[in-house]
Scaffold this motif. Sequence first.
Motif, short mmCIF file in Angstrom:
data_model
loop_
_atom_site.label_atom_id
_atom_site.label_comp_id
_atom_site.label_asym_id
_atom_site.label_seq_id
_atom_site.Cartn_x
_atom_site.Cartn_y
_atom_site.Cartn_z
N GLN A 203 0.70 -1.16 2.50
CA GLN A 203 -0.66 -1.00 3.03
C GLN A 203 -1.58 -1.43 1.51
O GLN A 203 -2.78 -1.64 1.72
CB GLN A 203 -1.10 0.28 3.38
CG GLN A 203 -2.41 0.55 3.87
CD GLN A 203 -2.64 1.93 4.59
OE1 GLN A 203 -1.77 2.85 4.75
NE2 GLN A 203 -3.91 1.94 4.79
N VAL A 204 -1.01 -1.02 0.57
CA VAL A 204 -1.74 -1.19 -0.89
C VAL A 204 -2.22 -2.65 -0.91
O VAL A 204 -3.22 -3.01 -1.43
CB VAL A 204 -0.67 -0.74 -2.01
CG1 VAL A 204 -1.40 -1.35 -3.41
CG2 VAL A 204 -0.44 0.61 -2.04
N CYS B 228 4.93 -3.03 9.25
CA CYS B 228 3.97 -1.81 9.82
C CYS B 228 2.98 -1.79 8.92
O CYS B 228 1.50 -1.90 9.15
CB CYS B 228 4.56 -0.69 10.45
SG CYS B 228 5.62 -1.01 11.58
N GLY B 229 3.06 -1.86 7.69
CA GLY B 229 2.11 -1.56 6.49
C GLY B 229 1.10 -2.75 6.29
O GLY B 229 0.01 -2.39 6.23
N GLU C 45 -7.15 2.45 -1.52
CA GLU C 45 -6.23 2.01 -2.42
C GLU C 45 -5.98 3.28 -3.23
O GLU C 45 -4.57 3.62 -3.28
CB GLU C 45 -6.63 1.08 -3.41
CG GLU C 45 -6.92 -0.22 -2.93
CD GLU C 45 -5.48 -0.81 -2.33
OE1 GLU C 45 -4.70 -1.70 -3.20
OE2 GLU C 45 -5.35 -0.71 -1.22
N ALA C 46 -6.44 4.34 -3.32
CA ALA C 46 -6.22 5.63 -4.30
C ALA C 46 -5.55 6.37 -3.34
O ALA C 46 -4.46 7.03 -3.84
CB ALA C 46 -7.50 6.03 -4.62
N GLY C 47 -5.96 6.40 -2.22
CA GLY C 47 -5.20 7.54 -1.11
C GLY C 47 -3.85 6.90 -0.83
O GLY C 47 -2.79 7.61 -0.76
N THR C 48 -3.90 5.39 -0.54
CA THR C 48 -2.43 4.76 -0.26
C THR C 48 -1.60 4.89 -1.50
O THR C 48 -0.28 5.11 -1.30
CB THR C 48 -2.75 3.23 0.01
OG1 THR C 48 -3.74 3.34 1.04
CG2 THR C 48 -1.51 2.70 0.49
N LEU C 49 -1.89 4.58 -2.55
CA LEU C 49 -1.11 4.87 -3.92
C LEU C 49 -0.51 6.29 -4.10
O LEU C 49 0.55 6.56 -4.32
CB LEU C 49 -1.99 4.51 -5.10
CG LEU C 49 -1.23 4.23 -6.44
CD1 LEU C 49 -0.31 3.28 -6.30
CD2 LEU C 49 -1.99 4.00 -7.50
N ALA C 50 -1.44 7.04 -3.85
CA ALA C 50 -1.05 8.69 -3.80
C ALA C 50 0.37 8.83 -2.78
O ALA C 50 1.09 9.52 -3.28
CB ALA C 50 -2.05 9.53 -3.45
#
Length: 707
Positions: A297-298, A349-350, A656-661
């Motif tokens: 997803q990133v 899926c991502g 991106e911040a949330g996905t990276l987390a």
Amino acid sequence: MVAFGKKLKERQIQEWQGYYINYKLMKKKVKQYAQQIENKTLERRQVLKDFSRMLDNQIEKIVLFLLEQQGLLAGRLARLGEERNSIEQEPNIGRMSQLREAYREVGMDLLKLLYFVEINAVGLRKILKKFDKRFGYRFTDYYVKTRANHPCSQLQQVFKHVGIGAVVGAITRNLGDLQEHQGSYLSIYDQPALRLQDPVIKSINSAIDRLLHSTNFLHFLAQHALIMQEEMLPTPTEEQIVDERYNFNSLLLNLANTFLYMVNTYIIVPTADDYSMSLGAAATVCGIVIGAMAIAQVFSSVYFSAWSNRSYFRPLVFSSIVLLLGNAMYALAYDLNSIWVLLIGRLSCGLGSARAVNRRYISDCVPLKIRMQASAGFVSASALGMACGPALAGLLQTNFRFLNLTFNQETLPGWVMTAAWLLYLVWLWIAFKEPAREEDNKKPHSTAETKQKDVMEKGLKQPLLLASDQNGRSSEDRDEDDGDGDDDDECDGSDEAPEESRKPATSIVSAYRLLTPSVKVQLLIYFMLKYAMEILLSESSVITSYYFRWSTSTVAIFLACLGLTVLPVNIVVGSYISNMFEERQILLASEVMVCVGILLSFNVIVEYTVPQYVISGLVMFVSAEVLEGVNLSLLSRVMSSRLSRGTYNGGLLSTEAGTLARVVADATITLVGLLGESHLLNITLVPSLVICIVSIIATCCTYNTLF
């Protein structure tokens, strides 16, 4: 982009022009103050005194005119009341109809007066923030605090429209009583809902809501979507026209995509550890299985955001096909006995994550008057999907073979989601209507046209005048001009901001350069809360199995209950708490509560118990949900307006911040799992605690910039 001062002048009612705030004059004065302080011909105290007096005079001019107009409206209402009394003595249908129209005319004139107040309120907020930006001084706090509750202050007339409420009440009551379909109710006060409310009253109430910026559940919930809402100058003579690009079925399909994607994300959480072990891997490999979707997803967020510049339909079709194939691979991995097929399926899926498209459609194609409801629908669909995913996994407790394929609690989530995406693809193909794109070239997106982003990064201890460039303009002032097109060149006759300063960010690097310290802190907070939540959710099946011997169904019920707290918590915070405290106060308190939840989760000397795990998880999850709402609200407020549009926008950065987390959290679970399940809980909680403490300290350092 037309400068704010010019837009303000264009929106003014011609016959009332002399009574509006003189924004251009005050902006000239701010520029003069800067020059005089730089030349040391004027002291700071004198600047503050002179500017305060000028503001007071401007507000007094507005308020006296407002009172005069209110008196005229009150006189007209009194005469209409006398006419109504005479009609009631001798009922006449024709005269009653004329009377209703007369009340509506008064309502329309009141609406013009509300627009007058709103334009002045926007202008006043703008000039206060411009002063703060120019001098790095918290003048707005001083001015509002000293005048907000003072008995001699006239500021409340502008921001609280004192007295207008009585006029609104009189018009509402009389129009309600004059309705042809009054039903069995004695008056409007007896009606549970104003179903037959006159359109004029609806317009007036909408104007009042905008003027007050009142917070309610719907508004608070919509903040989670980070779909930026602009501070608009109202049109005095007409309501917002429904955007021709908007289609209800298309919006519904975007929300359905959001819901199904969140179900897809969390449906495997209760069984990922068992699935990993059945393929010969360790139980803690569930972290990388769950996180594989976030890893992809990133990258998918970027290309879907870019793709949505040209189309909404094609990326949604692509998303559905990729998710369909990815889930099929996830389900087939069991019979193929391959952990790699499992991981590739989750990565696929991502790659089908179209949340950037879903958010962009709401931002670009949904009319402003219902955009808040659509944003709240986006968040609700996400929350509901998050709760339904684990709950659905708990129901899929069966085991059989069909056509040489295995259907059990581990593979059924993949097969169910494959069928769901196939049905969605058919629905999408039939019902989605691609919005017309040519309008995009004729006018800027509504989210960028009038948005003002003002970032205040200096406190009371800073010098009054910031370092200036060769043209006498501070770097922060240039940043503000980038945001609203309202640069100081307007004072010299130019109404246009430099073309380069209005362009959206063209890359992640250029977007990063637009981030101020307060924006970076808010992104850090968002990273922290997503990291803590992912640790809690992703390792839940392993932790509860190791300590409590919970079954898959029990884990599913626990996760579903956590997901179901999202909407009730937002109702309480949005309807009550946010009206009692400032957002930055709620932000800091929520961070502290997340920290408390993390501390409660540690397994120390005493035996680890179910109540400890459930209570700590609930405290952490609920606090993180509250934190997310106020965090994204403040983030949208302090972020540059150049990040409100284009591919590399604020929504993408937060995603991106949330996905990276989530990626880091899931990788942490897998790596720590190599040390053994007995060490998993405490070691994975340490980074959460450290990041949370750092975010609290950073919030305290930037606390005075969050307004």
